[in-house]
Write a protein that holds these residues in place. Sequence first.
Motif, PDB file in Angstrom:
ATOM      1  N   UNK A  94      46.259  -3.057  -0.551  1.00 56.60           N
ATOM      2  CA  UNK A  94      47.109  -1.874  -0.727  1.00 56.60           C
ATOM      3  C   UNK A  94      48.001  -2.242  -1.898  1.00 56.60           C
ATOM      4  N   UNK A  95      47.450  -2.139  -3.109  1.00 53.95           N
ATOM      5  CA  UNK A  95      48.095  -2.795  -4.248  1.00 53.95           C
ATOM      6  C   UNK A  95      48.440  -1.849  -5.401  1.00 53.95           C
ATOM      7  N   UNK A  96      48.317  -0.535  -5.199  1.00 56.68           N
ATOM      8  CA  UNK A  96      48.795   0.401  -6.219  1.00 56.68           C
ATOM      9  C   UNK A  96      50.178   0.883  -5.815  1.00 56.68           C
ATOM     10  N   UNK A  97      51.153   0.610  -6.652  1.00 53.33           N
ATOM     11  CA  UNK A  97      52.519   1.028  -6.328  1.00 53.33           C
ATOM     12  C   UNK A  97      52.647   2.547  -6.420  1.00 53.33           C
ATOM     13  N   UNK A 101      42.016   0.818 -13.457  1.00 57.60           N
ATOM     14  CA  UNK A 101      42.408  -0.265 -12.547  1.00 57.60           C
ATOM     15  C   UNK A 101      43.523  -1.119 -13.150  1.00 57.60           C
ATOM     16  N   UNK A 102      43.796  -0.949 -14.450  1.00 61.24           N
ATOM     17  CA  UNK A 102      44.803  -1.790 -15.104  1.00 61.24           C
ATOM     18  C   UNK A 102      46.212  -1.548 -14.555  1.00 61.24           C
ATOM     19  N   UNK A 103      46.428  -0.427 -13.900  1.00 59.32           N
ATOM     20  CA  UNK A 103      47.760  -0.105 -13.387  1.00 59.32           C
ATOM     21  C   UNK A 103      48.073  -0.780 -12.059  1.00 59.32           C
ATOM     22  N   UNK A 104      47.094  -1.471 -11.466  1.00 64.28           N
ATOM     23  CA  UNK A 104      47.310  -2.056 -10.132  1.00 64.28           C
ATOM     24  C   UNK A 104      48.444  -3.081 -10.181  1.00 64.28           C
ATOM     25  N   UNK A 105      49.307  -3.036  -9.186  1.00 65.63           N
ATOM     26  CA  UNK A 105      50.531  -3.842  -9.198  1.00 65.63           C
ATOM     27  C   UNK A 105      50.239  -5.323  -9.008  1.00 65.63           C
ATOM     28  N   UNK A 132      46.974   5.900 -10.673  1.00 66.47           N
ATOM     29  CA  UNK A 132      47.726   5.576 -11.878  1.00 66.47           C
ATOM     30  C   UNK A 132      49.116   6.187 -11.841  1.00 66.47           C
ATOM     31  N   UNK A 133      49.884   5.981 -12.909  1.00 63.88           N
ATOM     32  CA  UNK A 133      51.278   6.429 -12.911  1.00 63.88           C
ATOM     33  C   UNK A 133      51.456   7.955 -12.875  1.00 63.88           C
TER      34      UNK A 133
END
Lengths: 442, 442
Positions: free
Chosen positions: B142-145, B342-346, B376-377
């Motif tokens: 659970x790693x997307x902020x 996927x680059x946005x993953x925290x 993503x953001x």
Amino acid sequence: MSPIDHTHDATARSWVTSANAPDGDFPIQNLPFAVFRHHGGDEAFRGGVAIGDQVIDLARVAELGCLEGLAHEAALAGARPYLNDLMAMGPQAARALRHGLFALLKEGADGPAVDVLRGCLTPQVAVQYTVPVQVHNYTDFYTSIHHARSVGRLIRPDQPLSPNFQWLPIAYHGRASSVVVSGTDFHRPMGQALPQGASAPVYGACARLDFELEMAIYVGQGNALGEQVPLAEAEEHLFGMGLLNDWSARDHQFWEMAPLGPFLGKNFCTSVSPWVVTMDALAPYRVAAVHRPAGDPQPLAYLADAANQRAGGIDVRLTVGLETALHRARGLPPAEITRTSFRHQYWTVAQMLTQHTVGGCNLQSGDLLGTGTISGPAPEEAGAIVELSVGGSQPLTLAGTGEQRAFLEDGDAVVLRGWCEAPGAARIGFGECRGMVLPAKS
Amino acid sequence: MSPIDHTHDATARSWVTSANAPDGDFPIQNLPFAVFRHHGGDEAFRGGVAIGDQVIDLARVAELGCLEGLAHEAALAGARPYLNDLMAMGPQAARALRHGLFALLKEGADGPAVDVLRGCLTPQVAVQYTVPVQVHNYTDFYTSIHHARSVGRLIRPDQPLSPNFQWLPIAYHGRASSVVVSGTDFHRPMGQALPQGASAPVYGACARLDFELEMAIYVGQGNALGEQVPLAEAEEHLFGMGLLNDWSARDHQFWEMAPLGPFLGKNFCTSVSPWVVTMDALAPYRVAAVHRPAGDPQPLAYLADAANQRAGGIDVRLTVGLETALHRARGLPPAEITRTSFRHQYWTVAQMLTQHTVGGCNLQSGDLLGTGTISGPAPEEAGAIVELSVGGSQPLTLAGTGEQRAFLEDGDAVVLRGWCEAPGAARIGFGECRGMVLPAKS
């Protein structure tokens, strides 16, 4: 589970005389399964059946052919290094095998097959065990209302019992790879915890290490993905039960578990007993499911039927012993810190299985279901030290040594034991489930 | 991941001309792995490698011996009906196999081994796939902020982001048995939900069915129980990545998940793409890990190092398509409803793996780790319909048909796609991960 199952005859005795000891776990009425091999060798693990202080080697039984038909087929499946294939054959197969062995083991039995069986016995002291199944999937339930209330009080004083508890058997997926057999020691886990009052976590060794007294349920026949198992059929999908210790790092767990539940706080080690007692052997100890007073939520239709209400419970007596280094040095037995029964569990094993499949989840033969911590109604019946010590605030004083424990310390061993007794029935037992805490590694 | 890895040469072309298509997923620089067999037969599944519109049959490669040394050993392991054994060999083995195939597949390559390899090709349209590994354990992170904040807002408006999110990669154990390969349709699950404002739950078909756009991470070499994998070594334990759809029954999930997390709301089906792209092939698309402004929590020491910060991210471009029955009837492509990276993953894949082992949990070769929903953001970059429709309150209008969707309806198919591109590097892709919702069964 036929009412005239003669393996339930409490007067039956075996020519294996150790099976006739009055307080033994493994009389002829039990005949549980495990997977074992001889100590010190590199021979393959194979299935075995307990009788008194002996193990019946199913690989030899199958090879020497002292059983026939379905019983022989079951012995062949049971001879493998895991019981999944025997479990997949359904209740008839294990029943045929147990009945076949019962007939040969009875006092007075004779003939060539009995002589052959005599050669398939090995003393239990000469063997080691492994996890009895390949654990493809491990699910841990949360079905003791007493545990849920007393742990809930520590975490959420405003709402100890979550609103769903009385409506469904709550569960989460556990870690299959770290299930170990009784006797496997483990290192105190490292991890993150949030110190009381702090705003940032720290990394370190678990400071609130706990056990959880649970029972293990092994799935027999599975179900296909997308297919529900109705409550009326659920018992036919259960193979048997054992003991389970769901070791818990409470400080790590409480910090990590919002919002998706326990993870590292549980997955460093889960211990199971080597012996799996079949549902057939447990039949004489069935009791009514917990009564829900009018006004309390009653189960929805798919989780309710008369048979489940009448005999969904199982009166398995359970104890937890805590053995410190000092107990061992002084040759003292473990201090008993809990004594309760599985009969108090709010949801039955059948309800757990049906709930697991209600959305179509497929269960596989040998899947492991933990019942969740088993805490009885009285405070001294609690199945975890976090409850017994009220979150660590009231340390226990241990019998024998007088030592105090708020949580587990390095060198502490926890020993779960379980057995059944009932009027007109034999006493049968589960053996033990033991594990010891080693110091953290870093 | 050597900087002079010649399989990263963007100018390399193959004599398999379909591999040279400018927008193809499977150029010679990719060479991902799957498990396949020919349609309609009952032959055994075996490993394969994609090149253009063909599959290289690793069973034939191994049998005919067109590779040598470690590459041949890797082909032998890859020929089995699951990739776990190849994954267990460590990164050198798959690297040797990919390099060996690259050399034989290059434009201009000739000789007897090339002729043999030509006979190991099968058109992808002639084959079917299965889950590429035996999934012994499935963990979902659970790693997307951005996902955590927007879903958190729906459930806990007062505290959308749980206090632990920025301190550790949160995860929970998922269900291994219900992982299916792309193209496997599933029935809308039955279960309990609490209607808005009600005090008692109802039993019925899921009314808030969702997808989750995730990536699959496959563990290569495992670690022993009790042994941590330090961050600096974590990448060496990763084999590769695929696409993953963590189908979610939001109404069931939200009712059941206090206090132990999602269970039935997730375990009815999880879809993975057949193709596993190796970490080697992903090397040219590495980017810096997400920057954390001063004042934000910085990772604790065991989750931080310079290499991870510099190149821990991976720029995998991702889209989600929703294809209704009307799209199919009209021959229209799926409506794109999300596009992100996927680059946005925290948290990085290395941080996930290290965190998983920090308490001593043992990972096994072929274990499946989901990254958690990738949002993503920007709001239109959300990886779940519950976010895109703001909890169902703002239905999407689908391109092509103009239909509206608050949640998924029967007959809806969801298609995940992923690919990488970077200056000076080839474009490589993941193929697709597709599944369709069938009506509830009861």
